[in-house]
Structures are given as C-alpha cells and as structure tokens.
Design an enzyme around this catalytic site. Structure first.
Site, PDB file in Angstrom:
ATOM      1  N   PRO A   2       0.791  -1.219   0.000  1.00 18.71           N
ATOM      2  CG  PRO A   2      -0.194  -1.224   2.068  1.00 18.71           C
ATOM      3  CD  PRO A   2       1.005  -1.693   1.362  1.00 18.71           C
ATOM      4  CD  GLU A   3       3.143   3.964  -3.855  1.00 18.85           C
ATOM      5  OE1 GLU A   3       3.130   5.198  -3.926  1.00 18.85           O
ATOM      6  OE2 GLU A   3       3.641   3.243  -4.724  1.00 18.85           O
ATOM      7  CG  HIS A  91       0.751 -15.016   5.867  1.00 19.25           C
ATOM      8  ND1 HIS A  91       1.862 -15.439   6.566  1.00 19.25           N
ATOM      9  CD2 HIS A  91       0.833 -15.606   4.651  1.00 19.25           C
ATOM     10  CE1 HIS A  91       2.578 -16.237   5.799  1.00 19.25           C
ATOM     11  NE2 HIS A  91       1.962 -16.356   4.642  1.00 19.25           N
TER      12      HIS A  91
END
Length: 269
Positions: A2-3, A91
């Site tokens: 993610p940005e 995860h």
DNA sequence: CGAAACTCCTGAGCGC
DNA sequence: TGCGCTCAGGAGTTTC
C-alpha cells in the site's frame, strides 16, 4: 503493497464498520511484525470504543478514549472486515472483534506494525513526518527551499517521508513522468517553477488514485474485498520497454535507490 | 551531517 | 513437479 491511496482506501473502507463500535475481544496470532506487538494489547483494548479512524501518512490511527492503535501495512499488509466465524487465513496476525464483524490484519511479509500509543503523533516514527501531500501545507515553495543544496535524486527526495508523506514507488514514478522530470535529476537543481508542476502532479495523481480505490497490481483488495482500479491509469510504472503514451519513445527501466523506476528519456529531463 | 546500502519476510514468477 | 533465483507497493537502521 500500500501507498497512501491504498491506505486511505482502507481507512474509508473500515471506518463505517468500526467507528463508534466497542471492541469485544482482541486476538493476536503472531506478535512478530516489524516490531513485537505489545502482549497487553487485548487487556488495554477490550471494552474500548473506537472514536475516530484517521490516517497520518501511511499510518492508520484507531483512536479510543485511552489511547490510539497505530497500524502500518508495510509492503504486504491488508485489513479486511469479516464475519466472526469466517475461517482465519494464512498470515492473519491480529483480529479486533466487534459486535458482529471482525477487523483482521493479514500481512505475509510482516513488514507492517501494530503499535499502541497514548499520544500517537508524539511517537518518534510519526513525530518527524513531513506534510500530508493533499494538504495546503504541501507547497512548491517549501519543497524548493528544502531542496537547495541537496544532491540526491528527486525520486528519493519525494519518497522521503520527512519531506512529504505517502509518496511511494508507484506514485513517485508516475508523478515524475507527469511533471516531465527525470528521476535522477538532483533535487537541488530543480527550479521553483518545476516544483510547482511536480507538486500539482503529486496531488492530482494521489487524488485520482484515491477516487479509483487505489492501485491493485496483483493482490490489493479494499476491506470489502474490492480491487483498486488506478492500475489502468498508470502511464509508466510497470511499462518499461513499451511506448511512451505521450511521445511514443521507448520507456526505460532502471533501478534507482534499490527501487524499480521507469521513465521516458524524451519527456523527462 | 547527508546519502546510500542494508535489513526484515514471504510468495509469485521465471528459466531450467 | 521441483529447484534456485529474482523481484515486490516500506521504511527504520547502519555504514560511509
């Protein structure tokens, strides 16, 4: 992964589900993220109400009366809203259980972080962050002044979170193309006029990406499971060897600051 | 001091 | 089908 646009998309996605909601239980399945998760987190958070869901740079802030839960998604993190009983995926490291739904953090590479702070903006990791790129305080004038005498390349300069937050590898690459600036140009050699163009490009690209729900390269999904569509607006990232959309010249790929970089040798000087 | 390199970690994709 | 290699959207830490 993610940005800033993906983090903002995530924030907007979870806010309606958790703002004003009481945390019923906290489950930690894996404490070893970027920093070890505080084992007292379940005790601290259970019974607290999330009063605000905000963002500072790429850090998500879940505020309660007691303090704030800081979440960073790193390279591969994502948050999903799921039914309590939905089977846990590989995860899935942390889960906040609300009345009917749970917020789950999944992060294969474990570069993300879950931190607790009474005053999050005083945390050393957040205290020195530069302006938000979409705020008025992010201006060409300050970039220009701060860059005088700086020899490092413009790409690493705008990706430095002390200069401006939230500009990661994809959007730095795209913004430099839109602004017509070569990624290896020394930050200190760029004129005020060109910084005006660059700041405009960064703001426009980030705004458009947020509108599109972020960029899904292979696996980014928002908290409701929807992908981002900005991928279709990428002009150079991931397109090395293809023709420039503006001039037709072959786009060049290179590694700069250990990150994949693509640019047009004709359009970017 | 600034700038560059290194580090953490798993999974996908590729060539063989 | 499997092995070994490279690469990936971040950013704090170490080194020069």
């Amino acid at each position: 992964m993610p940005e800033l646009p993906e983090v903002e998309t995530t924030r907007q996605g979870i806010e309606p589900y958790i703002k004003g909601q009481k945390i019923r239980a906290v489950r930690i399945y894996e404490r070893r993220l970027r920093w070890l998760i505080d084992a007292k987190l379940p005790t601290i958070l259970t019974g607290e109400v999330i009063t605000d869901v905000s963002r500072r740079g790429k850090y998500l802030l879940l505020t309660t009366a007691k303090g704030t839960l800081i979440i960073h998604l790193g390279m591969s993190g994502s948050l999903r809203m799921v039914d309590h009983h939905e089977e846990r995926k590989k995860h899935d490291h942390v889960e906040l259980q609300f009345e009917t739904l749970s917020l789950r953090l999944n992060d294969p590479r474990r570069f993300g972080a879950v931190l607790w702070a009474k005053e999050p903006l005083e945390d050393p990791r957040l205290a020195k962050l530069g302006p938000e790129p979409l705020a008025r305080s992010f201006q060409a004038k300050t970039l220009f002044e701060r860059s005088r005498g700086i020899k490092r390349n413009i790409k690493s300069f705008i990706m430095d979170s002390a200069i401006v937050v939230g500009v990661g590898n994809i959007y730095a690459t795209e913004a430099l193309f839109q602004a017509g600036i070569h990624p290896e140009q020394a930050a200190g050699n760029i004129s005020h006029a060109r910084y005006l163009v660059l700041v405009k490009a960064i703001k426009q690209i980030l705004r458009r990406a947020i509108k599109a729900g972020g960029t899904t390269l292979k696996d980014f999904l928002d908290p409701d499971g929807k992908p981002g569509y900005f991928r279709f607006n990428l002009k150079v990232y991931g397109r090395g060897g293809e023709a420039c959309v503006s001039c037709g010249e072959e786009l060049k790929s290179m590694v700069l600051n250990q990150r994949a970089t693509v640019y047009c040798p004709r359009c970017q000087k």
